[in-house]
Scaffold this motif. Sequence first.
Motif, PDB file in Angstrom:
ATOM      1  N   HIS A 341       0.465  -1.332   0.095  1.00  0.00           N
ATOM      2  CA  HIS A 341       0.155  -0.466  -0.407  1.00  0.00           C
ATOM      3  C   HIS A 341       0.673   1.177   0.102  1.00  0.00           C
ATOM      4  O   HIS A 341       1.571   1.271   0.364  1.00  0.00           O
ATOM      5  N   PRO A 342       0.399   2.447  -0.534  1.00  0.00           N
ATOM      6  CA  PRO A 342       1.947   3.477  -1.069  1.00  0.00           C
ATOM      7  C   PRO A 342       0.929   4.524   0.630  1.00  0.00           C
ATOM      8  O   PRO A 342       0.090   4.095   1.371  1.00  0.00           O
ATOM      9  N   THR A 343       1.560   4.655   0.599  1.00  0.00           N
ATOM     10  CA  THR A 343       1.848   6.340   1.812  1.00  0.00           C
ATOM     11  C   THR A 343       0.780   7.096   1.764  1.00  0.00           C
ATOM     12  O   THR A 343       0.465   7.354   0.304  1.00  0.00           O
ATOM     13  N   GLU A 344       0.610   8.000   2.556  1.00  0.00           N
ATOM     14  CA  GLU A 344      -0.429   9.350   2.035  1.00  0.00           C
ATOM     15  C   GLU A 344      -0.135  10.064   1.385  1.00  0.00           C
ATOM     16  O   GLU A 344      -1.033  10.082   0.640  1.00  0.00           O
ATOM     17  N   LYS A 345       1.228  10.105   1.247  1.00  0.00           N
ATOM     18  CA  LYS A 345       1.641  11.510   0.515  1.00  0.00           C
ATOM     19  C   LYS A 345       1.813  11.004  -0.950  1.00  0.00           C
ATOM     20  O   LYS A 345       1.367  11.263  -2.026  1.00  0.00           O
ATOM     21  N   ALA A 346       1.988   9.753  -1.266  1.00  0.00           N
ATOM     22  CA  ALA A 346       1.566   8.997  -2.527  1.00  0.00           C
ATOM     23  C   ALA A 346       0.279   9.349  -2.707  1.00  0.00           C
ATOM     24  O   ALA A 346       0.401   8.978  -4.135  1.00  0.00           O
ATOM     25  N   TYR A 347      -0.402   8.846  -1.889  1.00  0.00           N
ATOM     26  CA  TYR A 347      -1.842   8.677  -2.113  1.00  0.00           C
ATOM     27  C   TYR A 347      -2.357  10.007  -2.832  1.00  0.00           C
ATOM     28  O   TYR A 347      -3.141  10.158  -3.644  1.00  0.00           O
ATOM     29  N   TYR A 348      -1.768  11.130  -2.215  1.00  0.00           N
ATOM     30  CA  TYR A 348      -2.301  12.239  -2.772  1.00  0.00           C
ATOM     31  C   TYR A 348      -1.693  12.892  -3.757  1.00  0.00           C
ATOM     32  O   TYR A 348      -2.474  13.169  -4.565  1.00  0.00           O
ATOM     33  N   TYR A 349      -0.792  12.425  -4.488  1.00  0.00           N
ATOM     34  CA  TYR A 349       0.283  12.865  -5.439  1.00  0.00           C
ATOM     35  C   TYR A 349      -1.357  12.021  -6.657  1.00  0.00           C
ATOM     36  O   TYR A 349      -1.571  12.595  -7.557  1.00  0.00           O
ATOM     37  N   VAL A 350      -1.639  10.614  -6.816  1.00  0.00           N
ATOM     38  CA  VAL A 350      -2.345  10.123  -7.444  1.00  0.00           C
ATOM     39  C   VAL A 350      -3.633  10.995  -7.540  1.00  0.00           C
ATOM     40  O   VAL A 350      -4.136  10.972  -8.345  1.00  0.00           O
ATOM     41  N   PHE A 351      -4.391  11.191  -6.314  1.00  0.00           N
ATOM     42  CA  PHE A 351      -5.308  12.408  -5.997  1.00  0.00           C
ATOM     43  C   PHE A 351      -5.179  13.182  -7.114  1.00  0.00           C
ATOM     44  O   PHE A 351      -6.391  14.007  -7.559  1.00  0.00           O
ATOM     45  N   THR A 352      -4.117  14.145  -7.339  1.00  0.00           N
ATOM     46  CA  THR A 352      -3.772  14.918  -8.162  1.00  0.00           C
ATOM     47  C   THR A 352      -4.077  15.046  -9.543  1.00  0.00           C
ATOM     48  O   THR A 352      -4.133  15.545 -10.123  1.00  0.00           O
ATOM     49  N   ILE A 353      -3.751  13.860  -9.787  1.00  0.00           N
ATOM     50  CA  ILE A 353      -3.615  13.573 -11.339  1.00  0.00           C
ATOM     51  C   ILE A 353      -5.208  12.512 -11.513  1.00  0.00           C
ATOM     52  O   ILE A 353      -5.501  13.091 -13.295  1.00  0.00           O
ATOM     53  N   ILE A 354      -5.418  12.240 -10.474  1.00  0.00           N
ATOM     54  CA  ILE A 354      -6.949  11.908 -11.256  1.00  0.00           C
ATOM     55  C   ILE A 354      -7.987  12.460 -10.755  1.00  0.00           C
ATOM     56  O   ILE A 354      -9.079  13.140 -10.927  1.00  0.00           O
ATOM     57  N   ARG A 355      -7.523  14.491 -10.197  1.00  0.00           N
ATOM     58  CA  ARG A 355      -8.618  15.134 -10.506  1.00  0.00           C
ATOM     59  C   ARG A 355      -9.349  15.369 -11.762  1.00  0.00           C
ATOM     60  O   ARG A 355     -10.889  15.843 -10.916  1.00  0.00           O
ATOM     61  N   PRO A 356      -9.161  15.071 -12.336  1.00  0.00           N
ATOM     62  CA  PRO A 356      -9.603  15.784 -14.339  1.00  0.00           C
ATOM     63  C   PRO A 356     -10.520  14.886 -13.609  1.00  0.00           C
ATOM     64  O   PRO A 356     -12.101  15.263 -13.768  1.00  0.00           O
ATOM     65  N   VAL A 357     -11.129  13.533 -13.359  1.00  0.00           N
ATOM     66  CA  VAL A 357     -12.260  12.862 -13.044  1.00  0.00           C
ATOM     67  C   VAL A 357     -13.086  13.363 -12.258  1.00  0.00           C
ATOM     68  O   VAL A 357     -14.085  13.039 -12.345  1.00  0.00           O
ATOM     69  N   VAL A 358     -12.935  13.729 -11.306  1.00  0.00           N
ATOM     70  CA  VAL A 358     -13.321  14.003 -10.560  1.00  0.00           C
ATOM     71  C   VAL A 358     -14.222  15.422 -10.125  1.00  0.00           C
ATOM     72  O   VAL A 358     -15.343  15.870  -9.760  1.00  0.00           O
ATOM     73  N   ASP A 359     -13.574  16.044 -10.488  1.00  0.00           N
ATOM     74  CA  ASP A 359     -13.944  18.012 -11.497  1.00  0.00           C
ATOM     75  C   ASP A 359     -15.149  17.378 -12.749  1.00  0.00           C
ATOM     76  O   ASP A 359     -16.270  17.637 -12.956  1.00  0.00           O
ATOM     77  N   MET A 360     -14.835  16.165 -13.721  1.00  0.00           N
ATOM     78  CA  MET A 360     -15.504  16.027 -14.880  1.00  0.00           C
ATOM     79  C   MET A 360     -17.000  15.316 -13.587  1.00  0.00           C
ATOM     80  O   MET A 360     -18.347  15.941 -14.431  1.00  0.00           O
ATOM     81  N   VAL A 361     -17.195  14.369 -12.420  1.00  0.00           N
ATOM     82  CA  VAL A 361     -18.312  14.872 -11.921  1.00  0.00           C
ATOM     83  C   VAL A 361     -18.423  16.166 -11.507  1.00  0.00           C
ATOM     84  O   VAL A 361     -19.988  15.575 -11.598  1.00  0.00           O
ATOM     85  N   LEU A 362     -17.823  16.298 -11.205  1.00  0.00           N
ATOM     86  CA  LEU A 362     -18.419  17.978 -10.241  1.00  0.00           C
ATOM     87  C   LEU A 362     -19.151  18.459 -11.510  1.00  0.00           C
ATOM     88  O   LEU A 362     -20.098  19.532 -10.826  1.00  0.00           O
ATOM     89  N   ASN A 363     -18.455  18.157 -12.226  1.00  0.00           N
ATOM     90  CA  ASN A 363     -19.463  19.710 -13.257  1.00  0.00           C
ATOM     91  C   ASN A 363     -20.549  18.961 -14.129  1.00  0.00           C
ATOM     92  O   ASN A 363     -21.892  19.861 -14.403  1.00  0.00           O
ATOM     93  N   ASP A 364     -20.693  17.547 -14.242  1.00  0.00           N
ATOM     94  CA  ASP A 364     -22.240  16.916 -13.898  1.00  0.00           C
ATOM     95  C   ASP A 364     -24.031  17.074 -13.339  1.00  0.00           C
ATOM     96  O   ASP A 364     -24.523  17.438 -13.344  1.00  0.00           O
ATOM     97  N   TYR A 365     -22.900  17.645 -11.795  1.00  0.00           N
ATOM     98  CA  TYR A 365     -23.649  18.088 -10.573  1.00  0.00           C
ATOM     99  C   TYR A 365     -24.018  19.498 -11.408  1.00  0.00           C
ATOM    100  O   TYR A 365     -25.524  20.180 -11.084  1.00  0.00           O
ATOM    101  N   LYS A 366     -23.654  20.425 -12.206  1.00  0.00           N
ATOM    102  CA  LYS A 366     -23.997  21.618 -12.345  1.00  0.00           C
ATOM    103  C   LYS A 366     -24.184  21.947 -13.546  1.00  0.00           C
ATOM    104  O   LYS A 366     -25.113  23.522 -13.662  1.00  0.00           O
TER     105      LYS A 366
END
Length: 367
Positions: A341-366
């Motif tokens: 399992h990755p560290t918290e810092k590595a998980y955060y990096y992964v989150f920053t890279i997949i954030r465009p997918v999260v933003d895509m989901v959020l845009n679908d609410y708007k």
Amino acid sequence: MDSFLVLHKLILLLVIFLTCNYVQSQTPLAKPNKPSAIFVFGDSTVDAGNNNFIKTPMKSNFPPYGRDFINHIPTGRFTNGRLVSDFIASYTGVKDIMPAYLDPTLRIEDLMTGVSFASAGSGFDPVTATLSSAISLEQQMEYFKEYKSKMEMFIGNEKTLDIIKNAVFMLSAGTNDFIVNYFGLGEPITQFMYPNVTSYHMLLFQNVEQLIKKLMNEGARKIAMVGLPPIGCLPEVITLNKDVAINGRKCVEPMSYVATEYNRILESKLKAMQTSETKLYYADIYKPILDLIQFGKTKLGFQEVNEGCCGSGYIEAAVLCNMNSAVCDDASKYVFWDSVHPTEKAYYYVFTIIRPVVDMVLNDYKN
């Protein structure tokens, strides 16, 4: 006369009040600008502590797990701090961290904004969960139905369905199906039943499709699915590779190729399953984790990329990562916390890279 006017005004106010309430009750709820809740299904990458409450060796509710979490508490997360699902929940504004569904201290307010049903050791193949005494995806689905019943009792059918319709469902599993089952403990039987990886892929995809259809039938309208990481680069897989003494601690490329093929087909199938009512999203974690391993030392501020912070860095995970193990002083210098399992810092990096997918989901609410 004055009394008559006062009575008349009171009656008028009462009529207005009742009329407004009736209109409000008949008016559909306004479309939210963010998810109403987040529901998480999967394995140890998103288990917020459900395994604390079942009989399984796959636990992490003891130090040094959670060393860098809020108040330094080992919650049952398989890392030193937060998971990607926690960062997503916080980023979307739904809640600060994802709670485990089986936690008996949860309040109705906690349940309303979503929970994690995930269980470390689980997978899309039911046999995988059996090998680790984990909560299978089928049982996680049953827990979700139980959740629905609880919420209907507390807030009613309409509000419960509204929460589910406007929620995001996140699925993260599959790694254990290969490293624990197909190439691990279940290898003799599983490889006999599925003599090549392609046939095993098909079994997993069949189960994925069934799970997604069940979620759709329960009212899910936005489902995000995480692909596989480069499993050949996990410290445990590298260590157990018979050629490690010859090649050194390098990624086992054939294992990672299994993951790339799985991800390619998964992304295609998710696109095919999307309907006018339900949106399916694919989040690639293969590349960000591979980048951490390939460029962690040179570009991303890490000092160790293929050994874990906890233990010798080779095969320690769960009960083998404990206070008697050697633990690094600064987990932020490591990509991996334990052997898987990755560290918290590595998980955060992964989150920053997949954030465009999260933003895509959020845009679908708007929109």
